[in-house]
Design a protein around this motif. Structure first.
Motif, PDB file in Angstrom:
ATOM      1  N   TRP A  98      -6.039   7.309   5.752  1.00 41.17           N
ATOM      2  CA  TRP A  98      -4.893   6.441   6.021  1.00 41.17           C
ATOM      3  C   TRP A  98      -4.433   6.469   7.475  1.00 41.17           C
ATOM      4  N   ASN A  99      -4.960   7.365   8.300  1.00 38.81           N
ATOM      5  CA  ASN A  99      -4.491   7.437   9.681  1.00 38.81           C
ATOM      6  C   ASN A  99      -4.755   6.155  10.450  1.00 38.81           C
ATOM      7  N   ASP A 120      -1.995   9.602  -1.968  1.00 34.10           N
ATOM      8  CA  ASP A 120      -3.128  10.241  -1.302  1.00 34.10           C
ATOM      9  C   ASP A 120      -2.684  11.277  -0.277  1.00 34.10           C
ATOM     10  N   LEU A 121      -1.655  10.950   0.514  1.00 33.86           N
ATOM     11  CA  LEU A 121      -1.233  11.862   1.581  1.00 33.86           C
ATOM     12  C   LEU A 121      -0.536  13.104   1.054  1.00 33.86           C
ATOM     13  N   ILE A 180      -5.231  -3.926   5.815  1.00 31.74           N
ATOM     14  CA  ILE A 180      -4.950  -2.494   5.653  1.00 31.74           C
ATOM     15  C   ILE A 180      -5.931  -1.877   4.652  1.00 31.74           C
ATOM     16  N   LEU A 238      -0.692   5.077  -0.663  1.00 30.60           N
ATOM     17  CA  LEU A 238      -0.732   5.899   0.546  1.00 30.60           C
ATOM     18  C   LEU A 238      -0.027   7.235   0.313  1.00 30.60           C
ATOM     19  N   HIS A 256      -8.591   1.084   5.604  1.00 31.12           N
ATOM     20  CA  HIS A 256      -8.591   2.319   4.805  1.00 31.12           C
ATOM     21  C   HIS A 256      -9.980   2.614   4.240  1.00 31.12           C
ATOM     22  N   TRP A 303       0.775  -1.237   0.000  1.00 34.59           N
ATOM     23  CA  TRP A 303       0.000   0.000   0.000  1.00 34.59           C
ATOM     24  C   TRP A 303       0.807   1.288   0.000  1.00 34.59           C
ATOM     25  N   ALA A 339      -5.174   3.165   9.219  1.00 32.06           N
ATOM     26  CA  ALA A 339      -4.321   2.106   8.672  1.00 32.06           C
ATOM     27  C   ALA A 339      -2.894   2.232   9.205  1.00 32.06           C
ATOM     28  N   LEU A 340      -2.391   3.456   9.287  1.00 33.77           N
ATOM     29  CA  LEU A 340      -1.047   3.657   9.825  1.00 33.77           C
ATOM     30  C   LEU A 340      -0.974   3.290  11.305  1.00 33.77           C
TER      31      LEU A 340
END
Length: 423
Positions: free
Chosen positions: A393-394, A267-268, A383, A264, A387, A260, A396-397
Protein backbone atom coordinates in the motif's frame (compact mmCIF):
# COMPACT_ATOMS: atom_id res chain seq x y z
CA UNK A 1 -42.05 45.58 4.68
CA UNK A 2 -40.73 44.86 1.19
CA UNK A 3 -37.29 44.13 2.61
CA UNK A 4 -38.81 41.77 5.18
CA UNK A 5 -40.65 39.88 2.44
CA UNK A 6 -37.49 39.72 0.36
CA UNK A 7 -35.48 38.38 3.29
CA UNK A 8 -38.16 35.78 4.01
CA UNK A 9 -38.13 34.75 0.36
CA UNK A 10 -34.34 34.44 0.43
CA UNK A 11 -34.45 32.27 3.56
CA UNK A 12 -37.17 30.07 2.07
CA UNK A 13 -35.14 29.66 -1.11
CA UNK A 14 -32.06 28.64 0.86
CA UNK A 15 -34.10 26.06 2.80
CA UNK A 16 -35.46 24.68 -0.48
CA UNK A 17 -31.91 24.42 -1.89
CA UNK A 18 -30.79 22.53 1.22
CA UNK A 19 -33.70 20.07 1.03
CA UNK A 20 -32.79 19.53 -2.62
CA UNK A 21 -29.17 18.91 -1.63
CA UNK A 22 -30.24 15.96 0.54
CA UNK A 23 -31.00 14.14 -2.71
CA UNK A 24 -27.64 14.65 -4.41
CA UNK A 25 -25.85 11.77 -2.66
CA UNK A 26 -28.48 9.56 -0.97
CA UNK A 27 -29.38 7.63 -4.16
CA UNK A 28 -25.68 6.80 -4.64
CA UNK A 29 -24.69 5.92 -1.07
CA UNK A 30 -27.83 3.83 -0.56
CA UNK A 31 -26.42 1.19 -2.94
CA UNK A 32 -23.22 -0.11 -1.22
CA UNK A 33 -24.93 -1.27 2.02
CA UNK A 34 -27.11 -3.70 0.01
CA UNK A 35 -24.77 -4.37 -2.91
CA UNK A 36 -24.38 -8.05 -2.01
CA UNK A 37 -28.16 -8.48 -2.13
CA UNK A 38 -28.36 -6.57 -5.41
CA UNK A 39 -25.61 -8.67 -6.99
CA UNK A 40 -27.34 -11.87 -5.90
CA UNK A 41 -30.80 -10.68 -6.96
CA UNK A 42 -29.67 -9.55 -10.41
CA UNK A 43 -26.95 -12.14 -10.95
CA UNK A 44 -24.16 -9.56 -11.26
CA UNK A 45 -20.49 -10.41 -10.94
CA UNK A 46 -18.10 -8.12 -9.03
CA UNK A 47 -17.14 -6.16 -12.15
CA UNK A 48 -20.72 -5.29 -13.09
CA UNK A 49 -21.63 -4.57 -9.48
CA UNK A 50 -18.68 -2.18 -9.22
CA UNK A 51 -19.71 -0.50 -12.47
CA UNK A 52 -23.19 0.07 -11.07
CA UNK A 53 -21.64 1.92 -8.11
CA UNK A 54 -19.13 3.89 -10.22
CA UNK A 55 -21.45 4.88 -13.07
CA UNK A 56 -22.84 8.03 -11.39
CA UNK A 57 -19.34 9.53 -11.05
CA UNK A 58 -18.79 8.95 -14.77
CA UNK A 59 -22.10 10.72 -15.46
CA UNK A 60 -20.97 13.64 -13.31
CA UNK A 61 -18.07 14.14 -15.71
CA UNK A 62 -19.64 13.36 -19.09
CA UNK A 63 -22.99 15.07 -18.55
CA UNK A 64 -21.71 18.30 -16.94
CA UNK A 65 -21.47 20.33 -20.21
CA UNK A 66 -24.98 19.23 -21.21
CA UNK A 67 -26.22 20.16 -17.73
CA UNK A 68 -24.73 23.63 -18.21
CA UNK A 69 -26.57 23.98 -21.53
CA UNK A 70 -29.85 22.87 -19.94
CA UNK A 71 -29.50 25.43 -17.15
CA UNK A 72 -28.87 28.14 -19.75
CA UNK A 73 -31.94 27.12 -21.72
CA UNK A 74 -34.55 26.70 -18.97
CA UNK A 75 -33.06 28.70 -16.09
CA UNK A 76 -31.63 27.50 -12.76
CA UNK A 77 -34.94 27.09 -10.93
CA UNK A 78 -36.53 24.99 -13.68
CA UNK A 79 -33.31 22.96 -13.90
CA UNK A 80 -33.70 21.98 -10.23
CA UNK A 81 -37.22 20.74 -11.03
CA UNK A 82 -35.85 18.67 -13.92
CA UNK A 83 -33.15 17.25 -11.65
CA UNK A 84 -35.62 16.20 -8.95
CA UNK A 85 -37.95 14.55 -11.47
CA UNK A 86 -34.93 12.69 -12.86
CA UNK A 87 -33.84 11.57 -9.37
CA UNK A 88 -37.33 10.22 -8.65
CA UNK A 89 -37.58 8.46 -12.01
CA UNK A 90 -34.05 7.02 -11.91
CA UNK A 91 -34.42 5.77 -8.33
CA UNK A 92 -37.65 3.95 -9.16
CA UNK A 93 -36.49 2.54 -12.51
CA UNK A 94 -33.33 0.96 -11.10
CA UNK A 95 -35.30 -0.86 -8.37
CA UNK A 96 -37.74 -2.80 -10.59
CA UNK A 97 -37.52 -6.16 -12.27
CA UNK A 98 -35.41 -9.26 -11.90
CA UNK A 99 -33.12 -11.22 -14.20
CA UNK A 100 -32.18 -9.57 -17.48
CA UNK A 101 -34.97 -7.01 -17.22
CA UNK A 102 -33.77 -6.06 -13.75
CA UNK A 103 -30.16 -5.64 -14.93
CA UNK A 104 -31.24 -3.37 -17.81
CA UNK A 105 -33.48 -1.39 -15.46
CA UNK A 106 -30.71 -1.06 -12.87
CA UNK A 107 -28.21 0.39 -15.33
CA UNK A 108 -30.79 2.53 -17.15
CA UNK A 109 -32.07 3.97 -13.88
CA UNK A 110 -28.53 4.62 -12.69
CA UNK A 111 -27.74 6.60 -15.86
CA UNK A 112 -30.95 8.63 -15.48
CA UNK A 113 -30.16 9.17 -11.81
CA UNK A 114 -26.52 10.12 -12.45
CA UNK A 115 -27.52 12.58 -15.18
CA UNK A 116 -30.15 14.20 -12.95
CA UNK A 117 -27.71 14.55 -10.06
CA UNK A 118 -25.18 16.09 -12.46
CA UNK A 119 -27.70 18.85 -13.21
CA UNK A 120 -28.01 19.38 -9.46
CA UNK A 121 -24.23 19.42 -8.97
CA UNK A 122 -23.90 22.21 -11.54
CA UNK A 123 -26.99 24.26 -10.76
CA UNK A 124 -26.64 24.67 -6.98
CA UNK A 125 -23.31 26.59 -7.15
CA UNK A 126 -24.91 28.76 -9.86
CA UNK A 127 -27.90 29.55 -7.63
CA UNK A 128 -25.63 30.27 -4.67
CA UNK A 129 -23.41 32.61 -6.70
CA UNK A 130 -26.42 34.43 -8.20
CA UNK A 131 -28.94 34.54 -5.35
CA UNK A 132 -26.66 34.50 -2.27
CA UNK A 133 -23.51 36.36 -3.35
CA UNK A 134 -22.92 37.93 0.07
CA UNK A 135 -23.34 34.56 1.81
CA UNK A 136 -21.60 32.30 -0.70
CA UNK A 137 -19.36 30.52 1.82
CA UNK A 138 -22.18 29.96 4.33
CA UNK A 139 -24.61 28.71 1.68
CA UNK A 140 -21.97 26.43 0.13
CA UNK A 141 -21.08 25.04 3.56
CA UNK A 142 -24.71 24.29 4.37
CA UNK A 143 -25.18 22.74 0.92
CA UNK A 144 -22.16 20.49 1.40
CA UNK A 145 -23.32 19.56 4.92
CA UNK A 146 -26.73 18.49 3.67
CA UNK A 147 -25.20 16.30 0.96
CA UNK A 148 -23.02 14.60 3.55
CA UNK A 149 -25.92 14.29 5.96
CA UNK A 150 -27.89 12.55 3.22
CA UNK A 151 -24.97 10.18 2.71
CA UNK A 152 -24.91 9.33 6.41
CA UNK A 153 -28.67 8.66 6.45
CA UNK A 154 -28.51 6.46 3.36
CA UNK A 155 -25.50 4.50 4.60
CA UNK A 156 -27.07 3.92 8.02
CA UNK A 157 -30.70 3.25 7.14
CA UNK A 158 -30.69 1.34 3.84
CA UNK A 159 -29.70 -2.04 5.31
CA UNK A 160 -32.40 -1.92 8.04
CA UNK A 161 -34.94 -0.88 5.40
CA UNK A 162 -33.85 -3.80 3.22
CA UNK A 163 -34.52 -6.19 6.11
CA UNK A 164 -38.12 -4.93 6.14
CA UNK A 165 -38.79 -4.18 2.46
CA UNK A 166 -36.18 -6.14 0.50
CA UNK A 167 -33.33 -4.43 -1.36
CA UNK A 168 -35.60 -3.12 -4.12
CA UNK A 169 -38.02 -1.52 -1.67
CA UNK A 170 -35.14 -0.09 0.34
CA UNK A 171 -33.47 1.75 -2.52
CA UNK A 172 -36.82 2.79 -4.01
CA UNK A 173 -37.85 4.32 -0.68
CA UNK A 174 -35.27 7.07 -1.07
CA UNK A 175 -37.37 8.52 -3.91
CA UNK A 176 -39.75 9.77 -1.20
CA UNK A 177 -37.10 12.24 -0.05
CA UNK A 178 -36.94 13.58 -3.61
CA UNK A 179 -40.75 13.84 -3.76
CA UNK A 180 -40.74 15.95 -0.60
CA UNK A 181 -37.93 18.11 -2.02
CA UNK A 182 -39.86 18.59 -5.27
CA UNK A 183 -42.97 19.78 -3.43
CA UNK A 184 -40.91 22.17 -1.28
CA UNK A 185 -39.10 23.48 -4.35
CA UNK A 186 -42.25 24.10 -6.42
CA UNK A 187 -44.06 25.82 -3.55
CA UNK A 188 -41.03 28.01 -2.77
CA UNK A 189 -40.17 29.09 -6.31
CA UNK A 190 -43.59 29.42 -7.92
CA UNK A 191 -43.64 33.19 -7.28
CA UNK A 192 -39.92 33.86 -7.58
CA UNK A 193 -38.54 35.24 -10.86
CA UNK A 194 -35.82 33.16 -12.50
CA UNK A 195 -33.76 35.77 -14.42
CA UNK A 196 -31.35 33.55 -16.31
CA UNK A 197 -28.92 36.31 -17.13
CA UNK A 198 -29.09 38.20 -13.85
CA UNK A 199 -25.64 39.34 -12.80
CA UNK A 200 -24.51 38.64 -9.24
CA UNK A 201 -24.18 41.44 -6.73
CA UNK A 202 -20.70 42.50 -5.63
CA UNK A 203 -18.65 39.74 -4.08
CA UNK A 204 -18.06 39.58 -0.33
CA UNK A 205 -14.81 40.96 0.96
CA UNK A 206 -11.43 39.24 0.73
CA UNK A 207 -12.18 37.04 3.74
CA UNK A 208 -14.80 35.21 1.71
CA UNK A 209 -18.14 35.85 3.44
CA UNK A 210 -20.25 38.86 4.20
CA UNK A 211 -23.20 39.88 6.26
CA UNK A 212 -25.84 40.01 3.53
CA UNK A 213 -29.10 38.21 4.20
CA UNK A 214 -31.18 38.35 1.03
CA UNK A 215 -30.83 37.36 -2.59
CA UNK A 216 -29.29 40.31 -4.37
CA UNK A 217 -29.97 39.72 -8.02
CA UNK A 218 -31.45 42.19 -10.42
CA UNK A 219 -32.94 41.01 -13.70
CA UNK A 220 -31.16 42.34 -16.73
CA UNK A 221 -32.21 42.26 -20.35
CA UNK A 222 -31.05 39.48 -22.64
CA UNK A 223 -27.58 40.32 -23.89
CA UNK A 224 -24.92 38.95 -26.12
CA UNK A 225 -22.44 36.91 -24.17
CA UNK A 226 -19.14 38.57 -23.45
CA UNK A 227 -15.98 36.79 -24.59
CA UNK A 228 -15.09 35.68 -21.07
CA UNK A 229 -18.54 34.10 -20.64
CA UNK A 230 -18.21 31.67 -23.57
CA UNK A 231 -16.74 28.18 -23.26
CA UNK A 232 -13.57 29.39 -24.93
CA UNK A 233 -13.33 32.38 -22.63
CA UNK A 234 -13.93 30.31 -19.50
CA UNK A 235 -11.35 27.70 -20.51
CA UNK A 236 -8.75 30.42 -21.18
CA UNK A 237 -9.03 31.77 -17.64
CA UNK A 238 -6.18 30.56 -15.38
CA UNK A 239 -8.54 30.48 -12.40
CA UNK A 240 -10.68 27.85 -14.17
CA UNK A 241 -7.73 25.49 -14.43
CA UNK A 242 -6.51 26.17 -10.91
CA UNK A 243 -9.95 25.28 -9.55
CA UNK A 244 -10.20 22.30 -11.90
CA UNK A 245 -6.91 20.84 -10.63
CA UNK A 246 -8.02 21.51 -7.05
CA UNK A 247 -11.34 19.73 -7.55
CA UNK A 248 -9.69 16.87 -9.46
CA UNK A 249 -7.28 16.36 -6.55
CA UNK A 250 -10.17 16.52 -4.07
CA UNK A 251 -12.34 14.10 -6.04
CA UNK A 252 -9.54 11.64 -6.82
CA UNK A 253 -8.51 11.51 -3.17
CA UNK A 254 -12.09 11.17 -1.93
CA UNK A 255 -13.05 8.31 -4.24
CA UNK A 256 -9.72 6.55 -3.74
CA UNK A 257 -10.08 6.64 0.05
CA UNK A 258 -13.78 5.75 -0.05
CA UNK A 259 -13.07 2.74 -2.25
CA UNK A 260 -9.98 1.30 -0.55
CA UNK A 261 -9.73 2.52 3.05
CA UNK A 262 -11.26 -0.57 4.74
CA UNK A 263 -9.05 -3.04 2.86
CA UNK A 264 -5.98 -0.83 3.33
CA UNK A 265 -6.50 -0.74 7.11
CA UNK A 266 -7.09 -4.48 7.29
CA UNK A 267 -3.80 -5.14 5.51
CA UNK A 268 -1.70 -2.51 7.30
CA UNK A 269 -2.97 -3.01 10.84
CA UNK A 270 -4.62 -6.43 10.78
CA UNK A 271 -7.93 -4.91 11.83
CA UNK A 272 -11.12 -6.94 11.83
CA UNK A 273 -13.48 -6.61 8.89
CA UNK A 274 -16.03 -4.83 11.09
CA UNK A 275 -13.53 -2.34 12.53
CA UNK A 276 -12.04 -1.54 9.15
CA UNK A 277 -15.48 -1.14 7.65
CA UNK A 278 -16.50 1.29 10.40
CA UNK A 279 -13.45 3.44 9.57
CA UNK A 280 -15.53 5.02 6.82
CA UNK A 281 -17.88 6.54 9.41
CA UNK A 282 -15.59 9.35 10.68
CA UNK A 283 -14.32 10.00 7.15
CA UNK A 284 -17.87 10.58 5.85
CA UNK A 285 -19.49 11.99 8.97
CA UNK A 286 -16.84 14.57 9.87
CA UNK A 287 -17.22 16.13 6.42
CA UNK A 288 -20.23 17.88 7.94
CA UNK A 289 -17.93 19.51 10.50
CA UNK A 290 -15.58 20.70 7.76
CA UNK A 291 -18.50 22.11 5.77
CA UNK A 292 -19.55 24.19 8.77
CA UNK A 293 -16.13 25.18 10.10
CA UNK A 294 -14.91 26.82 6.89
CA UNK A 295 -17.82 29.30 6.62
CA UNK A 296 -17.52 30.07 10.34
CA UNK A 297 -13.81 30.75 9.93
CA UNK A 298 -14.41 33.01 6.92
CA UNK A 299 -17.15 34.86 8.81
CA UNK A 300 -14.63 35.40 11.63
CA UNK A 301 -12.38 37.17 9.09
CA UNK A 302 -9.96 34.31 8.53
CA UNK A 303 -8.53 34.87 5.02
CA UNK A 304 -9.55 32.39 2.34
CA UNK A 305 -5.86 31.55 1.92
CA UNK A 306 -5.69 30.44 5.55
CA UNK A 307 -8.79 28.26 5.22
CA UNK A 308 -7.50 26.68 2.01
CA UNK A 309 -4.05 25.90 3.42
CA UNK A 310 -5.52 24.44 6.61
CA UNK A 311 -7.89 22.13 4.75
CA UNK A 312 -5.12 21.02 2.39
CA UNK A 313 -2.85 20.16 5.31
CA UNK A 314 -5.61 18.15 6.97
CA UNK A 315 -6.08 16.18 3.74
CA UNK A 316 -2.33 15.53 3.51
CA UNK A 317 -2.43 14.10 7.05
CA UNK A 318 -4.18 10.94 5.85
CA UNK A 319 -1.69 9.54 3.32
CA UNK A 320 1.32 10.98 5.17
CA UNK A 321 0.08 9.71 8.52
CA UNK A 322 -0.67 6.20 7.24
CA UNK A 323 2.81 6.05 5.73
CA UNK A 324 4.62 7.30 8.85
CA UNK A 325 2.43 6.33 11.82
CA UNK A 326 -0.38 3.99 10.71
CA UNK A 327 -1.26 3.11 14.33
CA UNK A 328 -2.81 6.59 14.60
CA UNK A 329 -5.16 5.80 11.71
CA UNK A 330 -8.29 7.08 13.47
CA UNK A 331 -6.75 10.55 13.85
CA UNK A 332 -5.63 10.69 10.21
CA UNK A 333 -9.00 9.44 8.94
CA UNK A 334 -10.86 11.99 11.09
CA UNK A 335 -8.70 14.91 9.93
CA UNK A 336 -9.21 13.91 6.31
CA UNK A 337 -12.96 13.69 6.91
CA UNK A 338 -13.00 17.31 8.08
CA UNK A 339 -10.82 18.27 5.11
CA UNK A 340 -12.91 16.64 2.41
CA UNK A 341 -15.99 18.57 3.55
CA UNK A 342 -14.12 21.84 4.08
CA UNK A 343 -12.27 21.74 0.77
CA UNK A 344 -15.52 21.39 -1.15
CA UNK A 345 -16.65 24.66 0.44
CA UNK A 346 -13.33 26.37 -0.34
CA UNK A 347 -13.39 25.38 -4.01
CA UNK A 348 -16.97 26.36 -4.78
CA UNK A 349 -16.84 29.54 -2.71
CA UNK A 350 -13.85 30.53 -4.86
CA UNK A 351 -15.95 29.78 -7.96
CA UNK A 352 -18.64 32.15 -6.68
CA UNK A 353 -16.09 34.85 -5.86
CA UNK A 354 -14.04 34.67 -9.04
CA UNK A 355 -16.86 34.58 -11.62
CA UNK A 356 -18.46 37.81 -12.80
CA UNK A 357 -21.75 36.59 -14.32
CA UNK A 358 -24.21 33.71 -14.18
CA UNK A 359 -23.07 32.44 -17.59
CA UNK A 360 -19.43 32.47 -16.53
CA UNK A 361 -20.27 30.77 -13.23
CA UNK A 362 -22.35 28.09 -14.95
CA UNK A 363 -19.65 27.15 -17.43
CA UNK A 364 -16.88 27.34 -14.84
CA UNK A 365 -18.75 24.95 -12.53
CA UNK A 366 -19.40 22.58 -15.44
CA UNK A 367 -15.74 22.62 -16.52
CA UNK A 368 -14.44 22.12 -12.98
CA UNK A 369 -16.80 19.21 -12.37
CA UNK A 370 -16.34 17.58 -15.79
CA UNK A 371 -12.58 17.25 -15.34
CA UNK A 372 -12.73 16.69 -11.60
CA UNK A 373 -15.21 13.84 -11.71
CA UNK A 374 -13.34 12.28 -14.64
CA UNK A 375 -10.39 11.96 -12.27
CA UNK A 376 -12.71 10.61 -9.58
CA UNK A 377 -14.19 7.93 -11.82
CA UNK A 378 -10.76 6.40 -12.40
CA UNK A 379 -9.42 6.76 -8.87
CA UNK A 380 -10.43 3.36 -7.42
CA UNK A 381 -9.08 1.54 -10.49
CA UNK A 382 -5.77 3.45 -10.41
CA UNK A 383 -5.22 2.79 -6.70
CA UNK A 384 -6.16 -0.86 -7.13
CA UNK A 385 -3.75 -1.27 -10.04
CA UNK A 386 -0.89 0.43 -8.16
CA UNK A 387 -1.53 -1.81 -5.15
CA UNK A 388 -1.52 -4.93 -7.32
CA UNK A 389 1.65 -4.01 -9.20
CA UNK A 390 3.59 -2.88 -6.12
CA UNK A 391 2.35 -5.65 -3.86
CA UNK A 392 1.69 -3.24 -0.99
CA UNK A 393 0.00 0.00 0.00
CA UNK A 394 2.95 2.40 0.23
CA UNK A 395 2.98 3.20 -3.48
CA UNK A 396 -0.81 3.66 -3.48
CA UNK A 397 -0.57 6.04 -0.52
CA UNK A 398 2.12 8.01 -2.35
CA UNK A 399 -0.31 8.41 -5.27
CA UNK A 400 -2.95 9.78 -2.88
CA UNK A 401 -0.29 12.00 -1.32
CA UNK A 402 0.44 13.37 -4.80
CA UNK A 403 -3.23 14.08 -5.48
CA UNK A 404 -3.63 15.93 -2.17
CA UNK A 405 -0.46 17.94 -2.87
CA UNK A 406 -1.89 18.90 -6.26
CA UNK A 407 -5.12 19.94 -4.50
CA UNK A 408 -3.27 22.15 -2.01
CA UNK A 409 -1.00 23.74 -4.61
CA UNK A 410 -3.90 24.55 -6.93
CA UNK A 411 -5.93 26.09 -4.09
CA UNK A 412 -2.95 28.21 -3.12
CA UNK A 413 -2.78 29.52 -6.70
CA UNK A 414 -6.56 30.05 -6.86
CA UNK A 415 -6.66 32.11 -3.67
CA UNK A 416 -3.96 34.39 -5.03
CA UNK A 417 -5.81 35.05 -8.31
CA UNK A 418 -7.32 38.55 -8.76
CA UNK A 419 -10.89 38.82 -7.52
CA UNK A 420 -13.70 39.76 -9.87
CA UNK A 421 -14.28 43.48 -10.25
CA UNK A 422 -17.06 44.89 -8.11
CA UNK A 423 -20.08 46.34 -9.89
Amino acid sequence: MSNIRTAAGGSALLVAVLVFALNLRTPITSLPPVMADIATGLGLDQTLAGLLVGLPALCFSVVAPAASALISRVGPYAAVTVALVGVIAGTLIRSVGTGTVGVVAAFTGTVVLGSAITVGNVVVPVIIARDFPARAALATGLYSSMMNLGSVFATSLTAPLAALLGWQGAIASWSLVAVVALVVWLVTTRRLPDPQLARPAPAPDAHGDGAGSVPATTPTPQHTERPDETWGGVLRRPITWALTVAFAGQSFSYYAVTGWLPELLRDLLDLSVATAGNAAAPFQGLAIAGSVLVPLALAARVPMLGAAVTMALLWLALPAGLLLAPQWWLLWVSLAGVAQGGNFVVIFTLVAQRCRTVAQTRRTVAAVQAFGYAAAAGAPAVIGAVHTVSGGWNAALLVILGSTLALGTAELIATRQPRRRRS
